[in-house]
Motif scaffolding. Sequence first.
Motif, PDB file in Angstrom:
ATOM      1  N   ALA A  33      -3.591  -3.548  -4.500  1.00  0.00           N
ATOM      2  CA  ALA A  33      -3.334  -4.938  -4.330  1.00  0.00           C
ATOM      3  C   ALA A  33      -2.133  -5.422  -4.500  1.00  0.00           C
ATOM      4  CB  ALA A  33      -4.214  -5.760  -5.581  1.00  0.00           C
ATOM      5  N   PRO A  34      -1.164  -4.822  -5.391  1.00  0.00           N
ATOM      6  CA  PRO A  34       0.256  -5.281  -5.282  1.00  0.00           C
ATOM      7  C   PRO A  34       0.867  -5.090  -4.066  1.00  0.00           C
ATOM      8  CG  PRO A  34      -0.337  -3.854  -7.426  1.00  0.00           C
ATOM      9  CD  PRO A  34      -1.415  -3.833  -6.682  1.00  0.00           C
ATOM     10  N   VAL A  35       0.554  -3.591  -3.043  1.00  0.00           N
ATOM     11  CA  VAL A  35       1.164  -3.494  -2.117  1.00  0.00           C
ATOM     12  C   VAL A  35       0.533  -4.325  -0.854  1.00  0.00           C
ATOM     13  CG1 VAL A  35       1.240  -1.609  -0.328  1.00  0.00           C
ATOM     14  CG2 VAL A  35       1.390  -0.925  -2.667  1.00  0.00           C
ATOM     15  N   ASP A  89       9.948   4.264   3.843  1.00  0.00           N
ATOM     16  CA  ASP A  89      11.037   4.114   4.792  1.00  0.00           C
ATOM     17  C   ASP A  89      11.144   2.660   5.484  1.00  0.00           C
ATOM     18  OD1 ASP A  89      11.508   6.715   4.679  1.00  0.00           O
ATOM     19  OD2 ASP A  89      10.155   7.618   5.997  1.00  0.00           O
ATOM     20  N   ALA A  90      10.384   1.865   4.978  1.00  0.00           N
ATOM     21  CA  ALA A  90      10.293   0.231   5.300  1.00  0.00           C
ATOM     22  C   ALA A  90       9.776  -0.289   4.251  1.00  0.00           C
ATOM     23  CB  ALA A  90       9.605   0.134   6.396  1.00  0.00           C
ATOM     24  N   ARG A  91      10.098  -1.596   4.186  1.00  0.00           N
ATOM     25  CA  ARG A  91       9.945  -2.701   2.917  1.00  0.00           C
ATOM     26  C   ARG A  91       8.478  -3.420   3.210  1.00  0.00           C
ATOM     27  NH1 ARG A  91      11.770  -7.336   4.944  1.00  0.00           N
ATOM     28  NH2 ARG A  91      13.621  -7.327   6.065  1.00  0.00           N
ATOM     29  N   THR A  92       8.077  -3.681   4.538  1.00  0.00           N
ATOM     30  CA  THR A  92       7.134  -4.242   4.823  1.00  0.00           C
ATOM     31  C   THR A  92       6.296  -3.931   6.067  1.00  0.00           C
ATOM     32  OG1 THR A  92       6.382  -6.743   5.151  1.00  0.00           O
ATOM     33  CG2 THR A  92       8.471  -5.917   6.205  1.00  0.00           C
ATOM     34  N   MET A  93       5.098  -4.361   6.388  1.00  0.00           N
ATOM     35  CA  MET A  93       4.403  -4.059   7.447  1.00  0.00           C
ATOM     36  C   MET A  93       3.681  -5.022   8.044  1.00  0.00           C
ATOM     37  SD  MET A  93       1.834  -0.672   7.969  1.00  0.00           S
ATOM     38  CE  MET A  93       0.739  -1.008   6.660  1.00  0.00           C
ATOM     39  N   LEU A  94       3.582  -5.269   9.299  1.00  0.00           N
ATOM     40  CA  LEU A  94       2.377  -6.087  10.185  1.00  0.00           C
ATOM     41  C   LEU A  94       1.426  -5.311  10.803  1.00  0.00           C
ATOM     42  CD1 LEU A  94       1.507  -8.746  11.545  1.00  0.00           C
ATOM     43  CD2 LEU A  94       3.227  -8.282  13.063  1.00  0.00           C
ATOM     44  N   GLU A 134     -11.208  -6.426   1.930  1.00  0.00           N
ATOM     45  CA  GLU A 134     -11.984  -5.531   2.735  1.00  0.00           C
ATOM     46  C   GLU A 134     -10.999  -4.595   3.315  1.00  0.00           C
ATOM     47  OE1 GLU A 134     -15.449  -8.509   4.447  1.00  0.00           O
ATOM     48  OE2 GLU A 134     -13.936  -8.112   5.945  1.00  0.00           O
ATOM     49  N   PHE A 135      -9.957  -4.861   3.928  1.00  0.00           N
ATOM     50  CA  PHE A 135      -8.940  -4.203   4.512  1.00  0.00           C
ATOM     51  C   PHE A 135      -8.386  -3.329   3.519  1.00  0.00           C
ATOM     52  CE2 PHE A 135      -4.617  -2.783   5.572  1.00  0.00           C
ATOM     53  CZ  PHE A 135      -4.711  -2.350   6.718  1.00  0.00           C
ATOM     54  N   ALA A 136      -7.973  -3.724   2.489  1.00  0.00           N
ATOM     55  CA  ALA A 136      -7.222  -2.733   1.266  1.00  0.00           C
ATOM     56  C   ALA A 136      -8.542  -1.736   0.651  1.00  0.00           C
ATOM     57  CB  ALA A 136      -7.201  -3.818  -0.043  1.00  0.00           C
ATOM     58  N   ALA A 137      -9.724  -2.340   0.594  1.00  0.00           N
ATOM     59  CA  ALA A 137     -10.690  -1.401   0.214  1.00  0.00           C
ATOM     60  C   ALA A 137     -10.960  -0.070   1.237  1.00  0.00           C
ATOM     61  CB  ALA A 137     -11.948  -1.947   0.021  1.00  0.00           C
ATOM     62  N   GLU A 138     -10.822  -0.624   2.431  1.00  0.00           N
ATOM     63  CA  GLU A 138     -11.358   0.544   3.412  1.00  0.00           C
ATOM     64  C   GLU A 138     -10.056   1.400   3.580  1.00  0.00           C
ATOM     65  OE1 GLU A 138     -12.000   0.983   8.236  1.00  0.00           O
ATOM     66  OE2 GLU A 138     -12.233  -0.946   7.371  1.00  0.00           O
ATOM     67  N   PHE A 139      -8.910   1.076   3.466  1.00  0.00           N
ATOM     68  CA  PHE A 139      -7.853   1.905   3.595  1.00  0.00           C
ATOM     69  C   PHE A 139      -7.019   2.468   2.168  1.00  0.00           C
ATOM     70  CE2 PHE A 139      -8.075  -0.114   7.712  1.00  0.00           C
ATOM     71  CZ  PHE A 139      -8.112   1.114   8.496  1.00  0.00           C
ATOM     72  N   ASP A 140      -7.664   2.021   1.090  1.00  0.00           N
ATOM     73  CA  ASP A 140      -7.297   2.301  -0.135  1.00  0.00           C
ATOM     74  C   ASP A 140      -5.673   1.762  -0.529  1.00  0.00           C
ATOM     75  OD1 ASP A 140      -7.799   3.357  -2.767  1.00  0.00           O
ATOM     76  OD2 ASP A 140      -6.794   5.239  -2.195  1.00  0.00           O
ATOM     77  N   ASP A 181      -0.246  -7.592  -1.528  1.00  0.00           N
ATOM     78  CA  ASP A 181       0.329  -8.757  -1.739  1.00  0.00           C
ATOM     79  C   ASP A 181       1.967  -8.882  -1.291  1.00  0.00           C
ATOM     80  OD1 ASP A 181      -1.738  -9.648  -3.099  1.00  0.00           O
ATOM     81  OD2 ASP A 181      -1.390  -9.220  -4.902  1.00  0.00           O
ATOM     82  N   CYS A 182       2.704  -7.820  -1.716  1.00  0.00           N
ATOM     83  CA  CYS A 182       4.158  -7.753  -1.275  1.00  0.00           C
ATOM     84  C   CYS A 182       4.423  -7.360   0.050  1.00  0.00           C
ATOM     85  CB  CYS A 182       4.913  -6.799  -2.316  1.00  0.00           C
ATOM     86  SG  CYS A 182       4.795  -4.934  -1.889  1.00  0.00           S
ATOM     87  N   CYS A 183       3.479  -6.528   0.631  1.00  0.00           N
ATOM     88  CA  CYS A 183       4.191  -5.621   1.842  1.00  0.00           C
ATOM     89  C   CYS A 183       3.341  -5.559   3.221  1.00  0.00           C
ATOM     90  CB  CYS A 183       4.370  -4.247   1.243  1.00  0.00           C
ATOM     91  SG  CYS A 183       5.473  -4.050  -0.140  1.00  0.00           S
ATOM     92  N   VAL A 184       2.107  -5.876   3.063  1.00  0.00           N
ATOM     93  CA  VAL A 184       1.171  -5.782   4.394  1.00  0.00           C
ATOM     94  C   VAL A 184       0.784  -7.072   4.966  1.00  0.00           C
ATOM     95  CG1 VAL A 184      -0.906  -4.837   5.268  1.00  0.00           C
ATOM     96  CG2 VAL A 184       0.430  -3.603   3.180  1.00  0.00           C
ATOM     97  N   THR A 185       1.123  -7.431   5.944  1.00  0.00           N
ATOM     98  CA  THR A 185       0.666  -8.789   6.533  1.00  0.00           C
ATOM     99  C   THR A 185      -0.435  -8.368   7.702  1.00  0.00           C
ATOM    100  OG1 THR A 185       2.967  -9.661   6.423  1.00  0.00           O
ATOM    101  CG2 THR A 185       1.365 -10.617   8.105  1.00  0.00           C
ATOM    102  N   LEU A 186      -1.534  -8.913   7.771  1.00  0.00           N
ATOM    103  CA  LEU A 186      -2.442  -8.901   8.710  1.00  0.00           C
ATOM    104  C   LEU A 186      -2.245  -9.844   9.682  1.00  0.00           C
ATOM    105  CD1 LEU A 186      -5.665  -8.041   6.536  1.00  0.00           C
ATOM    106  CD2 LEU A 186      -3.803  -6.426   7.311  1.00  0.00           C
ATOM    107  N   GLY A 187      -2.185  -9.476  10.910  1.00  0.00           N
ATOM    108  CA  GLY A 187      -2.015 -10.549  12.012  1.00  0.00           C
ATOM    109  C   GLY A 187      -3.350 -10.686  12.715  1.00  0.00           C
ATOM    110  N   PHE A 188      -3.602 -11.918  12.905  1.00  0.00           N
ATOM    111  CA  PHE A 188      -5.040 -12.096  13.520  1.00  0.00           C
ATOM    112  C   PHE A 188      -5.080 -12.727  14.963  1.00  0.00           C
ATOM    113  CE2 PHE A 188      -5.758 -12.222   8.955  1.00  0.00           C
ATOM    114  CZ  PHE A 188      -6.868 -11.381   8.902  1.00  0.00           C
TER     115      PHE A 188
END
Length: 176
Positions: free
Chosen positions: A83-85, A57-62, A74-80, A87-94
């Motif tokens: 890696a490709p997702v 329903d969307a192509r990217t996420m912040l 760590e984030f990827a492991a915690e929320f399963d 790399d392409c689609c998830v931005t962590l904002g700090f």
Amino acid sequence: MIRRLFAALLVLWAIGFLWFATTLPRPAGRTQTDAIIVPTGAAGRIERGLNVLERGDARTMLITGVDREVRPGEFAAEFDVPAPVMDCCVTLGFAAVDTRSNAAETAQWVRQNKVGSFRLVTTDWHMRRAAGELERTLPPQVVVVEDAVVSEPSLRILFVEYHKLLASTLARSLPG
């Protein structure tokens, strides 16, 4: 005169609190947007955002307001998250530490990524304040779809959030 004014304000406050507590925002349906914005905080927000992303329903996420010590792996492991997702689609904002700075971080990311519409995923009791802060920082042409994560907030959480909403609304209405 002062008593009547105080009584009227008290009645308005009580009616407002009752409205706030009994009409919490609801989840959005299947709506296509450019992106998903998830402020960190209460349980279920990140999972909901990832589910929306996975459905297409969307192509990217912040995810805004991530603790500076969290690493993408760590984030990827915690929320399963594969890696490709990540790399392409998830931005962590700090950069954000509260709702107001979540809005600022989001507005910057939206401009940088030329996002015209996004789904705001946050807890039902937090939605009104988060959306209000975003309204102040985003260009008017950006479409925001409110997608509340249903919760069972305590009376204390509702009381505190109602007052934060009042303060935020008052701050937005003041000049400057």
